[in-house]
Scaffold this motif. Structure first.
Motif, PDB file in Angstrom:
ATOM      1  N   ALA A  78      88.511  51.622   9.601  1.00 53.67           N
ATOM      2  CA  ALA A  78      87.094  51.370   9.327  1.00 53.67           C
ATOM      3  C   ALA A  78      86.936  50.560   8.040  1.00 53.67           C
ATOM      4  CB  ALA A  78      86.337  52.689   9.233  1.00 53.67           C
ATOM      5  N   LEU A  79      87.743  50.876   7.021  1.00 48.88           N
ATOM      6  CA  LEU A  79      87.686  50.109   5.765  1.00 48.88           C
ATOM      7  C   LEU A  79      88.076  48.650   5.992  1.00 48.88           C
ATOM      8  CD1 LEU A  79      89.286  52.626   3.246  1.00 48.88           C
ATOM      9  CD2 LEU A  79      86.900  51.942   3.367  1.00 48.88           C
ATOM     10  N   ALA A  80      89.036  48.430   6.860  1.00 53.18           N
ATOM     11  CA  ALA A  80      89.485  47.061   7.133  1.00 53.18           C
ATOM     12  C   ALA A  80      88.411  46.253   7.857  1.00 53.18           C
ATOM     13  CB  ALA A  80      90.767  47.091   7.955  1.00 53.18           C
ATOM     14  N   LEU A  81      87.541  46.920   8.612  1.00 53.45           N
ATOM     15  CA  LEU A  81      86.509  46.219   9.375  1.00 53.45           C
ATOM     16  C   LEU A  81      85.251  45.912   8.562  1.00 53.45           C
ATOM     17  CD1 LEU A  81      86.787  48.167  12.750  1.00 53.45           C
ATOM     18  CD2 LEU A  81      87.636  45.867  12.240  1.00 53.45           C
ATOM     19  N   VAL A  82      85.060  46.610   7.462  1.00 50.31           N
ATOM     20  CA  VAL A  82      83.877  46.391   6.619  1.00 50.31           C
ATOM     21  C   VAL A  82      84.146  45.189   5.714  1.00 50.31           C
ATOM     22  CG1 VAL A  82      82.433  47.400   4.795  1.00 50.31           C
ATOM     23  CG2 VAL A  82      83.236  48.819   6.674  1.00 50.31           C
ATOM     24  N   PRO A  83      83.185  44.273   5.570  1.00 45.46           N
ATOM     25  CA  PRO A  83      83.371  43.129   4.666  1.00 45.46           C
ATOM     26  C   PRO A  83      83.686  43.584   3.230  1.00 45.46           C
ATOM     27  CG  PRO A  83      81.428  42.815   6.021  1.00 45.46           C
ATOM     28  CD  PRO A  83      81.905  44.207   6.277  1.00 45.46           C
ATOM     29  N   ASP A  84      84.577  42.834   2.576  1.00 47.31           N
ATOM     30  CA  ASP A  84      85.069  43.229   1.249  1.00 47.31           C
ATOM     31  C   ASP A  84      83.958  43.385   0.210  1.00 47.31           C
ATOM     32  OD1 ASP A  84      87.669  43.320   2.137  1.00 47.31           O
ATOM     33  OD2 ASP A  84      88.106  41.241   1.563  1.00 47.31           O
ATOM     34  N   GLU A  85      83.002  42.443   0.176  1.00 43.03           N
ATOM     35  CA  GLU A  85      81.952  42.529  -0.847  1.00 43.03           C
ATOM     36  C   GLU A  85      81.064  43.758  -0.634  1.00 43.03           C
ATOM     37  OE1 GLU A  85      80.521  39.918   2.470  1.00 43.03           O
ATOM     38  OE2 GLU A  85      82.296  39.869   1.188  1.00 43.03           O
ATOM     39  N   VAL A  86      80.810  44.108   0.622  1.00 43.41           N
ATOM     40  CA  VAL A  86      80.014  45.305   0.921  1.00 43.41           C
ATOM     41  C   VAL A  86      80.795  46.552   0.526  1.00 43.41           C
ATOM     42  CG1 VAL A  86      78.937  46.656   2.770  1.00 43.41           C
ATOM     43  CG2 VAL A  86      78.771  44.166   2.793  1.00 43.41           C
ATOM     44  N   MET A  87      82.100  46.550   0.815  1.00 42.90           N
ATOM     45  CA  MET A  87      82.922  47.719   0.495  1.00 42.90           C
ATOM     46  C   MET A  87      83.010  47.939  -1.007  1.00 42.90           C
ATOM     47  SD  MET A  87      84.170  49.893   2.432  1.00 42.90           S
ATOM     48  CE  MET A  87      84.352  51.413   1.575  1.00 42.90           C
ATOM     49  N   GLU A  88      83.100  46.868  -1.774  1.00 36.91           N
ATOM     50  CA  GLU A  88      83.153  47.011  -3.237  1.00 36.91           C
ATOM     51  C   GLU A  88      81.858  47.623  -3.776  1.00 36.91           C
ATOM     52  OE1 GLU A  88      85.636  46.794  -5.412  1.00 36.91           O
ATOM     53  OE2 GLU A  88      86.853  46.494  -3.620  1.00 36.91           O
ATOM     54  N   GLU A  89      80.723  47.150  -3.262  1.00 35.26           N
ATOM     55  CA  GLU A  89      79.437  47.731  -3.678  1.00 35.26           C
ATOM     56  C   GLU A  89      79.363  49.207  -3.317  1.00 35.26           C
ATOM     57  OE1 GLU A  89      76.037  45.626  -2.163  1.00 35.26           O
ATOM     58  OE2 GLU A  89      76.926  43.686  -2.637  1.00 35.26           O
ATOM     59  N   CYS A  90      79.795  49.524  -2.119  1.00 40.64           N
ATOM     60  CA  CYS A  90      79.732  50.911  -1.650  1.00 40.64           C
ATOM     61  C   CYS A  90      80.697  51.805  -2.422  1.00 40.64           C
ATOM     62  CB  CYS A  90      80.007  50.987  -0.158  1.00 40.64           C
ATOM     63  SG  CYS A  90      78.705  50.243   0.837  1.00 40.64           S
ATOM     64  N   ARG A  91      81.875  51.276  -2.790  1.00 41.71           N
ATOM     65  CA  ARG A  91      82.815  52.061  -3.605  1.00 41.71           C
ATOM     66  C   ARG A  91      82.229  52.351  -4.981  1.00 41.71           C
ATOM     67  NH1 ARG A  91      87.949  48.905  -1.477  1.00 41.71           N
ATOM     68  NH2 ARG A  91      88.741  50.465  -0.026  1.00 41.71           N
ATOM     69  N   THR A  92      81.540  51.384  -5.550  1.00 37.91           N
ATOM     70  CA  THR A  92      80.905  51.593  -6.850  1.00 37.91           C
ATOM     71  C   THR A  92      79.835  52.677  -6.751  1.00 37.91           C
ATOM     72  OG1 THR A  92      81.308  49.280  -7.419  1.00 37.91           O
ATOM     73  CG2 THR A  92      79.673  50.449  -8.726  1.00 37.91           C
ATOM     74  N   LYS A  93      79.003  52.594  -5.712  1.00 36.34           N
ATOM     75  CA  LYS A  93      77.961  53.613  -5.510  1.00 36.34           C
ATOM     76  C   LYS A  93      78.582  54.982  -5.248  1.00 36.34           C
ATOM     77  CE  LYS A  93      74.599  50.416  -3.507  1.00 36.34           C
ATOM     78  NZ  LYS A  93      73.894  50.048  -2.269  1.00 36.34           N
ATOM     79  N   ALA A  94      79.657  55.021  -4.456  1.00 33.86           N
ATOM     80  CA  ALA A  94      80.313  56.291  -4.134  1.00 33.86           C
ATOM     81  C   ALA A  94      80.924  56.921  -5.378  1.00 33.86           C
ATOM     82  CB  ALA A  94      81.383  56.073  -3.071  1.00 33.86           C
ATOM     83  N   SER A  95      81.534  56.109  -6.228  1.00 38.27           N
ATOM     84  CA  SER A  95      82.101  56.642  -7.473  1.00 38.27           C
ATOM     85  C   SER A  95      81.014  57.252  -8.340  1.00 38.27           C
ATOM     86  CB  SER A  95      82.827  55.542  -8.245  1.00 38.27           C
ATOM     87  OG  SER A  95      83.963  55.121  -7.536  1.00 38.27           O
ATOM     88  N   ALA A  96      79.868  56.593  -8.398  1.00 37.02           N
ATOM     89  CA  ALA A  96      78.754  57.131  -9.191  1.00 37.02           C
ATOM     90  C   ALA A  96      78.238  58.436  -8.590  1.00 37.02           C
ATOM     91  CB  ALA A  96      77.628  56.109  -9.274  1.00 37.02           C
ATOM     92  N   LEU A  97      78.167  58.503  -7.270  1.00 37.40           N
ATOM     93  CA  LEU A  97      77.698  59.729  -6.615  1.00 37.40           C
ATOM     94  C   LEU A  97      78.657  60.892  -6.824  1.00 37.40           C
ATOM     95  CD1 LEU A  97      76.376  58.449  -3.175  1.00 37.40           C
ATOM     96  CD2 LEU A  97      75.046  59.517  -4.986  1.00 37.40           C
ATOM     97  N   LEU A  98      79.956  60.610  -6.807  1.00 32.47           N
ATOM     98  CA  LEU A  98      80.950  61.669  -6.933  1.00 32.47           C
ATOM     99  C   LEU A  98      81.121  62.155  -8.360  1.00 32.47           C
ATOM    100  CD1 LEU A  98      83.669  60.389  -4.460  1.00 32.47           C
ATOM    101  CD2 LEU A  98      82.122  62.330  -4.165  1.00 32.47           C
ATOM    102  N   GLN A  99      80.597  61.417  -9.336  1.00 35.05           N
ATOM    103  CA  GLN A  99      80.735  61.831 -10.726  1.00 35.05           C
ATOM    104  C   GLN A  99      79.492  62.511 -11.252  1.00 35.05           C
ATOM    105  OE1 GLN A  99      82.317  58.896 -13.297  1.00 35.05           O
ATOM    106  NE2 GLN A  99      84.129  58.600 -12.055  1.00 35.05           N
ATOM    107  N   ARG A 100      78.707  63.078 -10.340  1.00 38.97           N
ATOM    108  CA  ARG A 100      77.536  63.832 -10.768  1.00 38.97           C
ATOM    109  C   ARG A 100      77.992  65.032 -11.588  1.00 38.97           C
ATOM    110  NH1 ARG A 100      75.065  64.632  -4.991  1.00 38.97           N
ATOM    111  NH2 ARG A 100      76.815  66.026  -5.115  1.00 38.97           N
ATOM    112  N   PRO A 101      77.220  65.402 -12.579  1.00 42.45           N
ATOM    113  CA  PRO A 101      77.616  66.573 -13.372  1.00 42.45           C
ATOM    114  C   PRO A 101      77.496  67.853 -12.549  1.00 42.45           C
ATOM    115  CG  PRO A 101      75.454  65.788 -14.034  1.00 42.45           C
ATOM    116  CD  PRO A 101      75.997  64.799 -13.052  1.00 42.45           C
ATOM    117  N   SER A 102      78.400  68.771 -12.814  1.00 44.21           N
ATOM    118  CA  SER A 102      78.335  70.063 -12.140  1.00 44.21           C
ATOM    119  C   SER A 102      77.905  71.116 -13.155  1.00 44.21           C
ATOM    120  CB  SER A 102      79.678  70.423 -11.523  1.00 44.21           C
ATOM    121  OG  SER A 102      80.655  70.491 -12.533  1.00 44.21           O
ATOM    122  N   SER A 103      77.257  72.113 -12.683  1.00 44.55           N
ATOM    123  CA  SER A 103      76.708  73.130 -13.565  1.00 44.55           C
ATOM    124  C   SER A 103      77.373  74.468 -13.288  1.00 44.55           C
ATOM    125  CB  SER A 103      75.195  73.232 -13.325  1.00 44.55           C
ATOM    126  OG  SER A 103      74.687  74.386 -13.938  1.00 44.55           O
TER     127      SER A 103
END
Length: 131
Positions: A78-103
């Protein structure tokens, strides 16, 4: 020492796999992604969440091999089928989502609520069920 190096590389691989899974979810909602890439991403997610496996999980060792092999391969496809520029944007957003603070306070509150719910259920079972 060698074990520590391999263990840290496995942890990094697992962390990247988690990030890429979230990024694939984000990419599947992007209009710039072709339909066939979205179909593969949905199929991989459906297989991961499905209670039906190619090899049932109750079979020792072999039951989990299909999950350990097929899911990463499906994510890779699936990663290979997604255009590279879209995947880079999505990886950046995903990294930000996964680094949410935990309480810790929130975690403790959830544990207390679950414990209280279990106690209330046990009390109701002993109080109202016939003996």
């Amino acid at each position: 020492m060698l074990f520590a190096i391999k263990f840290s590389s496995i942890k990094a691989w697992a962390r990247n796999l988690k990030r890429d899974s979230v990024a694939l979810y984000l990419a599947s909602r992007d209009p710039r992604v072709p339909w066939h890439a979205k179909a593969v991403a949905v199929a991989v997610a459906a297989y991961a969440l499905s209670p039906i496996d190619l090899i049932p999980d109750f079979i020792p060792v072999i039951g989990y091999l299909d999950d350990l092999i097929l899911l990463p391969l499906g994510i890779w496809l699936a990663l290979a089928l997604v255009p590279d520029e879209v995947m880079e944007e999505c990886r950046t957003k995903a990294s930000a989502l996964l680094q949410r603070p935990s309480s810790r306070g929130g975690m403790i509150a959830i544990i207390v609520l679950w414990f209280a719910g279990a106690l209330a259920l046990a009390w109701a079972a002993f109080r109202y069920l016939p003996r």
